[in-house]
Design a protein around this motif. Structure first.
Motif, PDB file in Angstrom:
ATOM      1  N   LEU A  40       7.523  -3.524   3.401  1.00 37.37           N
ATOM      2  CA  LEU A  40       7.921  -4.697   2.705  1.00 37.37           C
ATOM      3  C   LEU A  40       7.347  -4.927   1.406  1.00 37.37           C
ATOM      4  O   LEU A  40       7.889  -5.233   0.307  1.00 37.37           O
ATOM      5  N   SER A  41       6.109  -4.247   1.307  1.00 33.60           N
ATOM      6  CA  SER A  41       5.463  -4.447  -0.156  1.00 33.60           C
ATOM      7  C   SER A  41       6.005  -3.237  -1.111  1.00 33.60           C
ATOM      8  O   SER A  41       6.294  -3.535  -2.296  1.00 33.60           O
ATOM      9  N   PHE A  42       6.206  -2.167  -0.514  1.00 32.32           N
ATOM     10  CA  PHE A  42       6.955  -1.208  -1.311  1.00 32.32           C
ATOM     11  C   PHE A  42       8.170  -1.493  -1.631  1.00 32.32           C
ATOM     12  O   PHE A  42       8.429  -1.296  -2.926  1.00 32.32           O
ATOM     13  N   ALA A  43       9.077  -2.117  -0.976  1.00 30.71           N
ATOM     14  CA  ALA A  43      10.444  -2.535  -1.209  1.00 30.71           C
ATOM     15  C   ALA A  43      10.283  -3.641  -2.242  1.00 30.71           C
ATOM     16  O   ALA A  43      11.168  -3.741  -3.353  1.00 30.71           O
ATOM     17  N   GLN A  44       9.267  -4.480  -2.327  1.00 31.75           N
ATOM     18  CA  GLN A  44       8.877  -5.613  -3.266  1.00 31.75           C
ATOM     19  C   GLN A  44       8.868  -4.848  -4.489  1.00 31.75           C
ATOM     20  O   GLN A  44       9.129  -5.390  -5.640  1.00 31.75           O
ATOM     21  N   ASP A  45       7.721  -3.931  -4.555  1.00 33.70           N
ATOM     22  CA  ASP A  45       7.297  -3.402  -5.735  1.00 33.70           C
ATOM     23  C   ASP A  45       8.594  -2.510  -6.233  1.00 33.70           C
ATOM     24  O   ASP A  45       8.647  -2.420  -7.734  1.00 33.70           O
ATOM     25  N   GLU A  46       9.486  -2.047  -5.557  1.00 30.80           N
ATOM     26  CA  GLU A  46      10.860  -1.406  -6.229  1.00 30.80           C
ATOM     27  C   GLU A  46      11.521  -2.257  -6.611  1.00 30.80           C
ATOM     28  O   GLU A  46      12.636  -1.821  -7.222  1.00 30.80           O
ATOM     29  N   GLY A  47      11.375  -3.518  -6.530  1.00 32.86           N
ATOM     30  CA  GLY A  47      12.274  -4.757  -7.206  1.00 32.86           C
ATOM     31  C   GLY A  47      13.545  -4.999  -6.265  1.00 32.86           C
ATOM     32  O   GLY A  47      14.420  -5.503  -6.852  1.00 32.86           O
ATOM     33  N   LEU A  48      13.438  -4.634  -4.933  1.00 34.28           N
ATOM     34  CA  LEU A  48      14.553  -4.877  -4.309  1.00 34.28           C
ATOM     35  C   LEU A  48      14.409  -6.216  -3.881  1.00 34.28           C
ATOM     36  O   LEU A  48      13.306  -7.002  -3.844  1.00 34.28           O
ATOM     37  N   ASP A  49      15.682  -6.799  -3.662  1.00 37.86           N
ATOM     38  CA  ASP A  49      15.827  -8.441  -3.331  1.00 37.86           C
ATOM     39  C   ASP A  49      16.553  -8.656  -1.995  1.00 37.86           C
ATOM     40  O   ASP A  49      16.243  -9.832  -1.508  1.00 37.86           O
ATOM     41  N   ASN A  50      17.300  -7.897  -1.615  1.00 38.99           N
ATOM     42  CA  ASN A  50      17.966  -8.019  -0.419  1.00 38.99           C
ATOM     43  C   ASN A  50      17.977  -6.735   0.572  1.00 38.99           C
ATOM     44  O   ASN A  50      18.312  -5.621  -0.043  1.00 38.99           O
ATOM     45  N   LEU A  51      17.363  -6.878   1.506  1.00 37.26           N
ATOM     46  CA  LEU A  51      17.129  -5.721   2.513  1.00 37.26           C
ATOM     47  C   LEU A  51      17.266  -5.789   3.834  1.00 37.26           C
ATOM     48  O   LEU A  51      17.003  -6.996   4.341  1.00 37.26           O
ATOM     49  N   ILE A  52      17.355  -4.944   4.785  1.00 36.10           N
ATOM     50  CA  ILE A  52      17.459  -5.025   6.102  1.00 36.10           C
ATOM     51  C   ILE A  52      16.276  -3.995   6.465  1.00 36.10           C
ATOM     52  O   ILE A  52      16.498  -2.661   6.120  1.00 36.10           O
ATOM     53  N   LEU A  53      15.192  -4.066   7.097  1.00 35.06           N
ATOM     54  CA  LEU A  53      14.087  -3.475   7.533  1.00 35.06           C
ATOM     55  C   LEU A  53      14.503  -2.972   8.983  1.00 35.06           C
ATOM     56  O   LEU A  53      14.791  -3.795   9.922  1.00 35.06           O
ATOM     57  N   ALA A  54      14.174  -1.525   9.331  1.00 41.54           N
ATOM     58  CA  ALA A  54      14.467  -1.162  10.659  1.00 41.54           C
ATOM     59  C   ALA A  54      12.978  -0.646  11.019  1.00 41.54           C
ATOM     60  O   ALA A  54      12.285  -0.097  10.213  1.00 41.54           O
ATOM     61  N   SER A  55      12.740  -0.980  12.230  1.00 41.92           N
ATOM     62  CA  SER A  55      11.438  -0.423  12.889  1.00 41.92           C
ATOM     63  C   SER A  55      11.613  -0.095  14.241  1.00 41.92           C
ATOM     64  O   SER A  55      12.365  -0.532  15.098  1.00 41.92           O
ATOM     65  N   ASP A  56      10.955   1.049  14.665  1.00 37.95           N
ATOM     66  CA  ASP A  56      11.299   1.429  16.196  1.00 37.95           C
ATOM     67  C   ASP A  56      10.042   0.943  17.122  1.00 37.95           C
ATOM     68  O   ASP A  56       9.985   1.252  18.048  1.00 37.95           O
ATOM     69  N   CYS A  57       9.479  -0.217  16.401  1.00 40.18           N
ATOM     70  CA  CYS A  57       8.347  -0.849  17.523  1.00 40.18           C
ATOM     71  C   CYS A  57       8.948  -2.349  17.706  1.00 40.18           C
ATOM     72  O   CYS A  57       8.763  -3.235  16.933  1.00 40.18           O
ATOM     73  N   LEU A  58       9.570  -2.600  18.902  1.00 40.79           N
ATOM     74  CA  LEU A  58      10.298  -3.609  19.255  1.00 40.79           C
ATOM     75  C   LEU A  58       9.352  -4.707  19.266  1.00 40.79           C
ATOM     76  O   LEU A  58       9.858  -5.933  18.779  1.00 40.79           O
ATOM     77  N   SER A  59       7.928  -4.815  19.609  1.00 44.53           N
ATOM     78  CA  SER A  59       7.416  -5.918  20.096  1.00 44.53           C
ATOM     79  C   SER A  59       6.935  -6.435  18.218  1.00 44.53           C
ATOM     80  O   SER A  59       6.641  -7.704  18.025  1.00 44.53           O
ATOM     81  N   VAL A  60       6.738  -5.444  17.413  1.00 42.81           N
ATOM     82  CA  VAL A  60       6.752  -6.256  15.959  1.00 42.81           C
ATOM     83  C   VAL A  60       7.928  -6.751  15.594  1.00 42.81           C
ATOM     84  O   VAL A  60       7.714  -7.818  14.860  1.00 42.81           O
ATOM     85  N   VAL A  61       8.933  -6.187  15.884  1.00 48.86           N
ATOM     86  CA  VAL A  61      10.321  -6.810  15.348  1.00 48.86           C
ATOM     87  C   VAL A  61      10.207  -8.033  15.858  1.00 48.86           C
ATOM     88  O   VAL A  61      10.602  -9.158  15.347  1.00 48.86           O
TER      89      VAL A  61
END
Length: 139
Positions: A40-61
């Motif tokens: 999320l920090s990297f996406a923010q640094d890249e100037g993204l404003d709309n995103l869908i983040l995918a993770s393979d860790c169900l408990s964190v999601v």
């Protein structure tokens, strides 16, 4: 612990990727939460404003989507995740199976102990191809 992030556009093309490592993280769920926060920090640094983040860790999601506070161990990191998600115009998180997350997993495995590596506008194919054999051998 290694972290790999792959940012794709709406066509599925890689627009940016990075890998980084963090020392002394031995609890898997905490490592996964830290990886999501880093993405999320990297996406923010890249100037993204709309995103869908995918993770393979169900408990964190599930914890990132929950309105309640999490367990004390991951709680502060998950609160950071929720705060970062709220800072985007549009941000959602979804669970994917590990097989759908191979590129990020291989980047994480390839991260070294000393530096952040970032690729923009080109897929880090050379690094993924080198490490892919190692990843597949372990599974």
């Amino acid at each position: 612990m290694g972290t790999g992030v792959v940012i794709k556009d709406h066509n599925g093309d890689c627009v940016a990727a990075c890998c980084n490592s963090f020392s002394n993280v031995i609890i898997p769920e905490l490592a996964e939460a830290m990886a999501v926060r880093f993405a999320l920090s990297f996406a923010q640094d890249e100037g993204l404003d709309n995103l869908i983040l995918a993770s393979d860790c169900l408990s964190v999601v599930q914890s990132a989507k929950a309105s309640t506070r999490d367990r004390p161990l991951c709680g502060p990191v998950l609160e950071d995740i929720k705060s970062l998600m709220a800072s985007f115009n549009s941000c959602s998180i979804r669970h994917v199976y590990r097989g759908q997350n191979v590129a990020a997993h291989c980047l994480a495995r390839s991260s070294d102990d000393s530096s952040l590596s970032i690729w923009r506008g080109v897929s880090p194919v050379f690094r993924i191809q080198f490490v892919l054999t190692l990843c597949l051998d372990d599974e």
